[in-house]
Design a protein around this motif. Structure first.
Motif, PDB file in Angstrom:
ATOM      1  N   THR A 132       7.065  -3.331  14.260  1.00 17.97           N
ATOM      2  CA  THR A 132       6.235  -3.103  15.658  1.00 17.97           C
ATOM      3  C   THR A 132       5.175  -2.223  15.952  1.00 17.97           C
ATOM      4  N   LEU A 133       6.134  -1.496  16.191  1.00 20.80           N
ATOM      5  CA  LEU A 133       5.787   0.420  16.359  1.00 20.80           C
ATOM      6  C   LEU A 133       4.258   0.379  16.084  1.00 20.80           C
ATOM      7  N   GLY A 134       3.600   1.191  17.193  1.00 24.75           N
ATOM      8  CA  GLY A 134       2.424   1.462  16.354  1.00 24.75           C
ATOM      9  C   GLY A 134       1.486   0.660  15.792  1.00 24.75           C
ATOM     10  N   GLY A 135       1.285  -0.286  15.929  1.00 28.76           N
ATOM     11  CA  GLY A 135       0.388  -1.929  16.359  1.00 28.76           C
ATOM     12  C   GLY A 135      -0.327  -1.495  16.679  1.00 28.76           C
ATOM     13  N   SER A 136      -1.482  -2.257  16.965  1.00 30.00           N
ATOM     14  CA  SER A 136      -2.714  -2.560  17.477  1.00 30.00           C
ATOM     15  C   SER A 136      -2.567  -3.107  19.082  1.00 30.00           C
ATOM     16  N   PRO A 137      -3.379  -3.588  20.232  1.00 34.27           N
ATOM     17  CA  PRO A 137      -2.865  -3.784  21.105  1.00 34.27           C
ATOM     18  C   PRO A 137      -3.166  -5.793  20.769  1.00 34.27           C
ATOM     19  N   LYS A 138      -2.695  -5.951  21.674  1.00 29.98           N
ATOM     20  CA  LYS A 138      -2.671  -8.238  20.863  1.00 29.98           C
ATOM     21  C   LYS A 138      -4.020  -8.007  20.959  1.00 29.98           C
ATOM     22  N   ASP A 139      -5.033  -8.024  22.196  1.00 32.00           N
ATOM     23  CA  ASP A 139      -6.351  -8.829  22.085  1.00 32.00           C
ATOM     24  C   ASP A 139      -7.500  -8.119  20.342  1.00 32.00           C
ATOM     25  N   GLN A 140      -6.636  -7.008  19.961  1.00 29.41           N
ATOM     26  CA  GLN A 140      -7.212  -7.218  18.505  1.00 29.41           C
ATOM     27  C   GLN A 140      -6.114  -7.296  17.342  1.00 29.41           C
ATOM     28  N   ALA A 141      -7.116  -7.500  16.127  1.00 26.25           N
ATOM     29  CA  ALA A 141      -6.888  -8.200  14.760  1.00 26.25           C
ATOM     30  C   ALA A 141      -6.579  -6.921  13.632  1.00 26.25           C
ATOM     31  N   PRO A 142      -5.933  -5.965  13.650  1.00 28.98           N
ATOM     32  CA  PRO A 142      -5.796  -5.108  13.054  1.00 28.98           C
ATOM     33  C   PRO A 142      -5.899  -5.223  11.379  1.00 28.98           C
ATOM     34  N   SER A 143      -6.825  -5.154  10.614  1.00 30.14           N
ATOM     35  CA  SER A 143      -6.381  -5.175   8.875  1.00 30.14           C
ATOM     36  C   SER A 143      -5.711  -4.630   8.061  1.00 30.14           C
ATOM     37  N   VAL A 144      -5.038  -4.593   7.448  1.00 31.37           N
ATOM     38  CA  VAL A 144      -4.346  -4.805   6.683  1.00 31.37           C
ATOM     39  C   VAL A 144      -4.256  -3.268   6.394  1.00 31.37           C
ATOM     40  N   SER A 145      -4.556  -2.686   5.867  1.00 29.20           N
ATOM     41  CA  SER A 145      -4.897  -1.323   5.690  1.00 29.20           C
ATOM     42  C   SER A 145      -5.037  -0.260   6.866  1.00 29.20           C
ATOM     43  N   THR A 146      -5.213  -0.891   7.907  1.00 31.49           N
ATOM     44  CA  THR A 146      -5.622  -0.382   9.679  1.00 31.49           C
ATOM     45  C   THR A 146      -3.719  -0.364   9.512  1.00 31.49           C
ATOM     46  N   GLN A 147      -3.063  -1.528   9.646  1.00 35.55           N
ATOM     47  CA  GLN A 147      -1.646  -1.391   9.952  1.00 35.55           C
ATOM     48  C   GLN A 147      -0.831   0.172   9.372  1.00 35.55           C
ATOM     49  N   ASP A 148      -1.364  -0.273   7.730  1.00 34.90           N
ATOM     50  CA  ASP A 148      -0.271   0.840   6.971  1.00 34.90           C
ATOM     51  C   ASP A 148      -1.080   1.710   7.484  1.00 34.90           C
ATOM     52  N   MET A 149      -1.716   2.173   7.649  1.00 37.81           N
ATOM     53  CA  MET A 149      -1.878   3.403   7.646  1.00 37.81           C
ATOM     54  C   MET A 149      -1.492   4.252   9.718  1.00 37.81           C
ATOM     55  N   GLU A 150      -1.611   2.857  10.355  1.00 37.33           N
ATOM     56  CA  GLU A 150      -0.783   2.858  11.627  1.00 37.33           C
ATOM     57  C   GLU A 150       0.720   3.553  10.999  1.00 37.33           C
ATOM     58  N   ARG A 151       0.836   3.009  10.691  1.00 40.95           N
ATOM     59  CA  ARG A 151       2.392   2.372  10.232  1.00 40.95           C
ATOM     60  C   ARG A 151       3.068   3.837   8.943  1.00 40.95           C
ATOM     61  N   ASP A 152       2.111   4.096   8.398  1.00 41.73           N
ATOM     62  CA  ASP A 152       2.236   5.783   7.891  1.00 41.73           C
ATOM     63  C   ASP A 152       2.777   7.019   8.983  1.00 41.73           C
ATOM     64  N   GLU A 153       1.066   6.488   9.857  1.00 40.37           N
ATOM     65  CA  GLU A 153       2.039   7.981  10.630  1.00 40.37           C
ATOM     66  C   GLU A 153       3.157   7.493  11.685  1.00 40.37           C
ATOM     67  N   VAL A 154       3.750   6.735  11.841  1.00 39.92           N
ATOM     68  CA  VAL A 154       4.589   6.841  12.702  1.00 39.92           C
ATOM     69  C   VAL A 154       5.929   6.962  12.042  1.00 39.92           C
ATOM     70  N   MET A 155       5.879   6.591  10.285  1.00 43.98           N
ATOM     71  CA  MET A 155       6.794   7.216   9.334  1.00 43.98           C
ATOM     72  C   MET A 155       7.044   8.595   9.657  1.00 43.98           C
ATOM     73  N   LYS A 156       5.696   9.346   9.554  1.00 38.87           N
ATOM     74  CA  LYS A 156       5.579  10.470   9.029  1.00 38.87           C
ATOM     75  C   LYS A 156       6.274  11.368   9.808  1.00 38.87           C
ATOM     76  N   ARG A 157       6.225  11.174  11.244  1.00 35.27           N
ATOM     77  CA  ARG A 157       6.838  11.306  12.588  1.00 35.27           C
ATOM     78  C   ARG A 157       8.181  11.503  12.937  1.00 35.27           C
ATOM     79  N   CYS A 158       9.001  10.187  12.472  1.00 33.89           N
ATOM     80  CA  CYS A 158      10.175   9.954  11.593  1.00 33.89           C
ATOM     81  C   CYS A 158      10.885  11.382  10.726  1.00 33.89           C
ATOM     82  N   PHE A 159      10.103  11.100  10.193  1.00 36.47           N
ATOM     83  CA  PHE A 159      11.210  12.418   8.876  1.00 36.47           C
ATOM     84  C   PHE A 159      10.542  13.704   9.946  1.00 36.47           C
ATOM     85  N   TYR A 160       9.252  14.409  10.155  1.00 36.06           N
ATOM     86  CA  TYR A 160       9.517  15.205  11.529  1.00 36.06           C
ATOM     87  C   TYR A 160      10.347  15.365  12.211  1.00 36.06           C
TER      88      TYR A 160
END
Length: 370
Positions: A319-347
């Protein structure tokens, strides 16, 4: 006054001053008499009117009736839980929030509302206060749940439970609780009984623990957390983990003395140490699990464990790193946001490891017990 009398008075004052110095008062306490200093707090909600509930609750029912206290208590607000019996109005059981001996704090996104409701419903009957960390700002959407008005709600956008815990679960604030459960919201509790769990960790003297994960319904990242259906509690595993072999020669994480940061349970003393270890500028808590063994008294291979008899499912709903509730992000956008969160985790994991290595080298007085 004679000279001898004056000398005696001065001697008494000097002796008193030395006694005060021996108490080593903190500088910020010097302006106050000792008895008025209140060093700890709690998470209790307080009534705006009526008698002090803590004092009233200690009176016998007959005394309360004579004092006219019962009728007042029967009208207390939602911050006090009242269970009425079929007896007259004064015959009631009052459960003040402050009488709870344990705390459940959950990272709560609206996508987890159903699972969080099931968790809280189980915990409410077992002497727990409930605290929700809302990371999506959608606090009002929980108000339809029966227990919501009796829970504490803290909201901050896109923050993790460790960010919340560092700021709102200071050990002095929650010092009245014996055990602190700091859980994610995507947990299934069909096979979990919190009362039995508490009995087990007390019996086994586990200062840090977690329920085992259901192998059939969980996303599992560490084999140590998998349920062993043949045991009540396990503290280590004996198998190869990648290039590492968990055998009798290895007594540290992730082979033993370790829990995952997803559903940890801390004793009061262990949490005081763990809270100090949480880095204020980091948010995800990665790397904390590797160091928790230093926060138990005695041996981490004995006082940290996985409870198999009472187990949970980990659904791993991102759930973290997703878009606001009034937006419907594409699957690719969600994946990119999640990837950025994971990069921060490993950092952050690398930062924690570097910091630990440095402070261990710099602190000449600290000795690694392991």
């Amino acid at each position: 006054m004679t000279l001898a009398g004056q000398i005696a008075i001065n001697a008494t004052k000097i002796a008193g001053a030395k006694v005060c110095q021996a108490h080593c008062r903190p500088d910020n306490d010097e302006a106050l008499p000792r008895g008025i200093v209140s060093r700890t707090s709690d998470l209790d909600m307080r009534s705006l009117r009526g008698p002090l509930i803590r004092e009233a609750a200690t009176k016998s029912q007959s005394t309360m009736a004579a004092d006219g206290v019962c009728n007042k208590i029967s009208r207390v607000p939602d911050s006090v839980w009242v269970s009425r019996s079929t007896q007259p109005e004064c015959d009631l059981t009052l459960k003040k929030r402050g009488t709870s001996t344990n705390l459940l704090a959950i990272a709560a996104g609206i996508k987890h509302k159903e699972s969080v409701n099931k968790i809280v419903t189980k915990f409410r009957s077992s002497d727990f206060d409930i605290m929700l960390f809302h990371y999506d700002g959608m606090v009002d959407d929980w108000s339809d749940l029966e227990w919501s008005s009796q829970a504490l709600h803290v909201s901050a956008m896109d923050q993790t439970k460790w960010w919340f815990a560092k700021r709102f679960l200071h050990p002095d604030i929650i010092s009245e609780y014996d055990y602190i459960f700091i859980w994610d919201g995507d947990i299934g509790v069909e096979h979990f009984d919190v009362g039995k769990y508490l009995s087990i960790i007390k019996e086994e003297e586990l200062e840090i623990s977690q329920p085992a994960l259901d192998p059939n319904n969980s996303v599992v990242h560490h084999l140590l957390t998998l349920r062993d259906s043949t045991s009540k509690v396990h503290r280590r595993i004996h198998r190869r983990l990648g290039v590492r072999k968990c055998d009798g020669n290895i007594t540290g994480p992730p082979c033993s003395g370790w829990v995952e940061i997803m559903v940890p349970v801390f004793s009061k003393a262990a949490w005081r140490c763990a809270w100090l270890m949480i880095q204020n500028d980091l948010i995800h808590g990665w790397g904390l699990d590797e160091l928790l063994g230093y926060c138990v008294k005695g041996n981490r291979t004995q006082n940290i464990g996985i409870v198999d008899q009472e187990y949970v499912a980990h659904h791993a709903v991102p759930t973290l790193g997703g878009s606001p509730k009034d937006q419907a992000p594409s699957v690719s956008t969600q994946d990119m946001e999640r990837d950025e969160v994971m990069k921060r985790c490993f950092y952050e994991l690398r930062i924690v490891r570097r910091r630990w290595h440095k402070v261990v080298q710099d602190d000449e007085c600290w000795v690694d017990p392991y």
